[in-house]
Scaffold this motif. Structure first.
Motif, PDB file in Angstrom:
ATOM      1  N   GLN A   1     -55.897 -49.722  23.517  1.00 10.23           N
ATOM      2  CA  GLN A   1     -56.464 -48.374  22.896  1.00 10.23           C
ATOM      3  C   GLN A   1     -55.243 -47.522  23.222  1.00 10.23           C
ATOM      4  O   GLN A   1     -54.523 -47.237  24.815  1.00 10.23           O
ATOM      5  N   GLN A   2     -54.745 -45.940  22.971  1.00  7.76           N
ATOM      6  CA  GLN A   2     -54.352 -45.290  23.235  1.00  7.76           C
ATOM      7  C   GLN A   2     -54.454 -43.983  23.065  1.00  7.76           C
ATOM      8  O   GLN A   2     -55.370 -43.455  22.062  1.00  7.76           O
ATOM      9  N   VAL A   3     -54.458 -43.044  23.735  1.00  9.28           N
ATOM     10  CA  VAL A   3     -54.267 -41.810  23.204  1.00  9.28           C
ATOM     11  C   VAL A   3     -53.118 -40.884  23.283  1.00  9.28           C
ATOM     12  O   VAL A   3     -52.514 -40.910  24.828  1.00  9.28           O
ATOM     13  N   MET A   4     -52.753 -40.268  21.895  1.00  6.26           N
ATOM     14  CA  MET A   4     -51.748 -39.532  22.228  1.00  6.26           C
ATOM     15  C   MET A   4     -52.291 -37.971  22.816  1.00  6.26           C
ATOM     16  O   MET A   4     -52.593 -37.534  22.037  1.00  6.26           O
TER      17      MET A   4
ATOM     18  N   ASP B   1     -51.249 -17.259  22.324  1.00  7.06           N
ATOM     19  CA  ASP B   1     -51.511 -18.258  22.688  1.00  7.06           C
ATOM     20  C   ASP B   1     -51.444 -20.072  22.122  1.00  7.06           C
ATOM     21  O   ASP B   1     -49.372 -20.049  22.209  1.00  7.06           O
ATOM     22  N   PHE B   2     -51.814 -20.593  22.905  1.00  3.29           N
ATOM     23  CA  PHE B   2     -50.942 -21.914  23.254  1.00  3.29           C
ATOM     24  C   PHE B   2     -52.245 -23.411  22.770  1.00  3.29           C
ATOM     25  O   PHE B   2     -53.554 -23.379  22.724  1.00  3.29           O
ATOM     26  N   THR B   3     -51.714 -24.064  21.782  1.00  4.87           N
ATOM     27  CA  THR B   3     -52.778 -25.275  21.861  1.00  4.87           C
ATOM     28  C   THR B   3     -52.564 -26.310  22.041  1.00  4.87           C
ATOM     29  O   THR B   3     -50.700 -27.040  21.796  1.00  4.87           O
ATOM     30  N   THR B   4     -52.729 -27.521  22.377  1.00  9.73           N
ATOM     31  CA  THR B   4     -52.527 -28.658  22.726  1.00  9.73           C
ATOM     32  C   THR B   4     -53.619 -29.845  21.731  1.00  9.73           C
ATOM     33  O   THR B   4     -54.410 -29.209  21.895  1.00  9.73           O
ATOM     34  N   TYR B   5     -52.971 -30.560  21.295  1.00 13.72           N
ATOM     35  CA  TYR B   5     -54.128 -31.782  20.855  1.00 13.72           C
ATOM     36  C   TYR B   5     -53.416 -33.256  21.100  1.00 13.72           C
ATOM     37  O   TYR B   5     -52.850 -33.385  22.104  1.00 13.72           O
ATOM     38  N   CYS B   6     -54.933 -33.485  21.320  1.00 12.42           N
ATOM     39  CA  CYS B   6     -54.552 -35.687  21.700  1.00 12.42           C
ATOM     40  C   CYS B   6     -55.560 -36.071  20.588  1.00 12.42           C
ATOM     41  O   CYS B   6     -57.105 -35.164  19.950  1.00 12.42           O
ATOM     42  N   ASN B   7     -55.047 -37.395  20.647  1.00  6.67           N
ATOM     43  CA  ASN B   7     -55.825 -38.403  19.482  1.00  6.67           C
ATOM     44  C   ASN B   7     -55.860 -39.361  19.965  1.00  6.67           C
ATOM     45  O   ASN B   7     -55.107 -39.978  20.621  1.00  6.67           O
TER      46      ASN B   7
ATOM     47  N   GLY C   1     -66.734 -46.562  26.544  1.00  2.00           N
ATOM     48  CA  GLY C   1     -67.508 -46.704  27.394  1.00  2.00           C
ATOM     49  C   GLY C   1     -67.747 -46.089  28.364  1.00  2.00           C
ATOM     50  O   GLY C   1     -67.958 -45.511  28.557  1.00  2.00           O
ATOM     51  N   ALA C   2     -68.192 -46.726  29.338  1.00  2.00           N
ATOM     52  CA  ALA C   2     -68.938 -46.370  31.225  1.00  2.00           C
ATOM     53  C   ALA C   2     -67.295 -46.615  31.735  1.00  2.00           C
ATOM     54  O   ALA C   2     -67.165 -45.549  33.061  1.00  2.00           O
ATOM     55  N   SER C   3     -65.964 -47.124  31.451  1.00  2.00           N
ATOM     56  CA  SER C   3     -64.690 -47.095  32.214  1.00  2.00           C
ATOM     57  C   SER C   3     -63.865 -47.339  31.823  1.00  2.00           C
ATOM     58  O   SER C   3     -64.038 -46.444  30.161  1.00  2.00           O
ATOM     59  N   LYS C   4     -62.768 -47.343  31.059  1.00  2.00           N
ATOM     60  CA  LYS C   4     -61.918 -47.470  30.377  1.00  2.00           C
ATOM     61  C   LYS C   4     -60.901 -46.134  29.985  1.00  2.00           C
ATOM     62  O   LYS C   4     -60.913 -45.335  28.779  1.00  2.00           O
ATOM     63  N   ILE C   5     -60.318 -45.111  31.044  1.00  2.00           N
ATOM     64  CA  ILE C   5     -60.157 -44.085  30.875  1.00  2.00           C
ATOM     65  C   ILE C   5     -58.593 -44.615  30.680  1.00  2.00           C
ATOM     66  O   ILE C   5     -57.855 -44.948  31.209  1.00  2.00           O
ATOM     67  N   ILE C   6     -58.771 -43.391  29.756  1.00  2.00           N
ATOM     68  CA  ILE C   6     -56.951 -43.462  29.126  1.00  2.00           C
ATOM     69  C   ILE C   6     -56.334 -41.897  29.130  1.00  2.00           C
ATOM     70  O   ILE C   6     -57.502 -41.513  29.092  1.00  2.00           O
ATOM     71  N   PHE C   7     -55.688 -41.476  30.075  1.00  2.00           N
ATOM     72  CA  PHE C   7     -54.708 -40.077  30.305  1.00  2.00           C
ATOM     73  C   PHE C   7     -54.022 -40.170  28.537  1.00  2.00           C
ATOM     74  O   PHE C   7     -52.835 -40.698  28.200  1.00  2.00           O
ATOM     75  N   GLY C   8     -53.357 -39.441  28.313  1.00  2.00           N
ATOM     76  CA  GLY C   8     -52.640 -38.730  27.643  1.00  2.00           C
ATOM     77  C   GLY C   8     -51.739 -38.129  27.980  1.00  2.00           C
ATOM     78  O   GLY C   8     -51.487 -38.372  29.508  1.00  2.00           O
ATOM     79  N   SER C   9     -50.193 -38.349  27.343  1.00  2.00           N
ATOM     80  CA  SER C   9     -49.295 -37.897  27.970  1.00  2.00           C
ATOM     81  C   SER C   9     -48.427 -36.576  29.127  1.00  2.00           C
ATOM     82  O   SER C   9     -47.769 -35.930  30.003  1.00  2.00           O
ATOM     83  N   GLY C  10     -49.738 -35.408  28.266  1.00  2.00           N
ATOM     84  CA  GLY C  10     -49.622 -34.012  29.245  1.00  2.00           C
ATOM     85  C   GLY C  10     -48.989 -33.339  27.994  1.00  2.00           C
ATOM     86  O   GLY C  10     -47.814 -33.747  27.633  1.00  2.00           O
ATOM     87  N   THR C  11     -49.062 -32.069  27.973  1.00  2.00           N
ATOM     88  CA  THR C  11     -48.823 -30.638  27.514  1.00  2.00           C
ATOM     89  C   THR C  11     -48.248 -30.061  28.943  1.00  2.00           C
ATOM     90  O   THR C  11     -49.159 -29.339  29.796  1.00  2.00           O
ATOM     91  N   ARG C  12     -46.781 -29.963  28.976  1.00  2.00           N
ATOM     92  CA  ARG C  12     -46.753 -28.916  29.772  1.00  2.00           C
ATOM     93  C   ARG C  12     -46.576 -27.773  29.092  1.00  2.00           C
ATOM     94  O   ARG C  12     -45.794 -27.086  28.295  1.00  2.00           O
ATOM     95  N   LEU C  13     -47.093 -26.670  29.586  1.00  2.00           N
ATOM     96  CA  LEU C  13     -47.556 -25.301  29.325  1.00  2.00           C
ATOM     97  C   LEU C  13     -46.124 -24.303  30.347  1.00  2.00           C
ATOM     98  O   LEU C  13     -46.310 -24.147  31.395  1.00  2.00           O
ATOM     99  N   SER C  14     -45.165 -23.355  29.655  1.00  2.00           N
ATOM    100  CA  SER C  14     -44.599 -22.736  30.288  1.00  2.00           C
ATOM    101  C   SER C  14     -44.756 -21.429  29.873  1.00  2.00           C
ATOM    102  O   SER C  14     -44.877 -21.031  28.713  1.00  2.00           O
ATOM    103  N   ILE C  15     -44.611 -20.019  30.488  1.00  2.00           N
ATOM    104  CA  ILE C  15     -44.973 -18.755  29.824  1.00  2.00           C
ATOM    105  C   ILE C  15     -43.790 -18.469  30.452  1.00  2.00           C
ATOM    106  O   ILE C  15     -43.027 -18.259  31.822  1.00  2.00           O
ATOM    107  N   ARG C  16     -43.349 -16.925  29.831  1.00  2.00           N
ATOM    108  CA  ARG C  16     -41.786 -16.152  29.281  1.00  2.00           C
ATOM    109  C   ARG C  16     -43.532 -15.233  30.484  1.00  2.00           C
ATOM    110  O   ARG C  16     -43.900 -14.170  29.229  1.00  2.00           O
ATOM    111  N   PRO C  17     -43.339 -14.417  30.940  1.00  2.00           N
ATOM    112  CA  PRO C  17     -43.653 -13.021  31.692  1.00  2.00           C
ATOM    113  C   PRO C  17     -43.354 -12.155  30.519  1.00  2.00           C
ATOM    114  O   PRO C  17     -42.140 -11.919  29.943  1.00  2.00           O
TER     115      PRO C  17
END
Lengths: 114, 110
Positions: B2-5, B18-24, B94-110
């Motif tokens: 199993q993979q989570v991208m 606005d900001f959007t991150t997607y997980c597949n 199921g009840a286990s098998k947790i897979i984290f995605g690699s993450g989206t780093r959000l930075s913001i210009r004031p």
């Protein structure tokens, strides 16, 4: 309510040495997780306990990593011997049950292997 | 296995945009959770989605779970500097098998 406690917060060791991390979950939380988070990556589940039983340890490198939760409360994670690629933050998390529950993370232990 | 991208890896926006991150996921998930990790901090739970097609809102944050329970998104409307951090999805099979995605780093210009 006290959060998840972990110690130590930082650890520097040389390769081939041993190291142990400790985690005390939130009181009453039956499920405890250990994660490895390498810089720039998402947490990788190493092992999941339900009370004192192992639910999932499929990604635990069992030749060098071991974990226990003998009394179903606090837990230790050990690495013996450490390799350079073990440098990471080791996160402990807990949740109320085995099912789909939010996880509460501790502050983590940052391990550097030189 | 199993993979989570998760995409994008980084997003740099002007404050107010606005900001959007997607997980597949490569497999059908039982549920998906979203976490936020501030720089130097630990992941903090945001939301959990369980039902096919589910949409949940938290103020400026909107979370969606796909009909096939294989993908999810997090949308932030009118970003603020307090939104800075890395957003992770975590898929569970199921009840286990947790897979984290690699993450989206959000930075913001004031």
């Amino acid at each position: 309510e006290a959060g998840v406690a972990q110690s130590p917060r930082y650890k520097i060791i040389e390769k081939r040495q041993s190291v142990a991390f400790w985690c005390n979950p939130i009181s009453g939380h039956a499920t405890l997780y250990w994660y490895q988070q390498i810089l720039g990556q998402g947490p990788k589940l190493l092992i999941q306990f339900q009370n004192n039983g192992v639910v999932d340890d499929s990604q635990l490198p069992k030749d060098r990593f071991s974990a226990e939760r003998l009394k179903g409360v606090d837990s230790t994670l050990k690495i013996q011997p450490a390799k350079l690629e073990d440098s990471a933050v080791y996160l402990c998390a807990s949740s109320t049950g085995q099912g789909a529950n939010e996880q509460y993370f501790g502050p983590g232990t940052r391990l550097t292997v030189t | 296995g199993q993979q989570v991208m998760q995409i994008p890896q980084y997003q740099h926006v002007q404050e107010g945009e606005d900001f959007t991150t997607y997980c597949n996921s490569s497999t059908t998930l039982s549920n998906i959770q979203w976490y936020k990790q501030r720089p130097g901090g630990h992941p903090v739970f945001l939301i959990q989605l369980v039902k096919s097609g589910e949409v949940k809102k938290q103020k400026r944050l909107t979370f969606q779970f796909g009909e096939a329970k294989k993908n999810s998104s997090l949308h932030i409307t009118a970003t603020q500097t307090t939104d800075v951090g890395t957003y992770f999805c975590a898929g569970r099979r199921g009840a286990s098998k947790i897979i984290f995605g690699s993450g989206t780093r959000l930075s913001i210009r004031p």
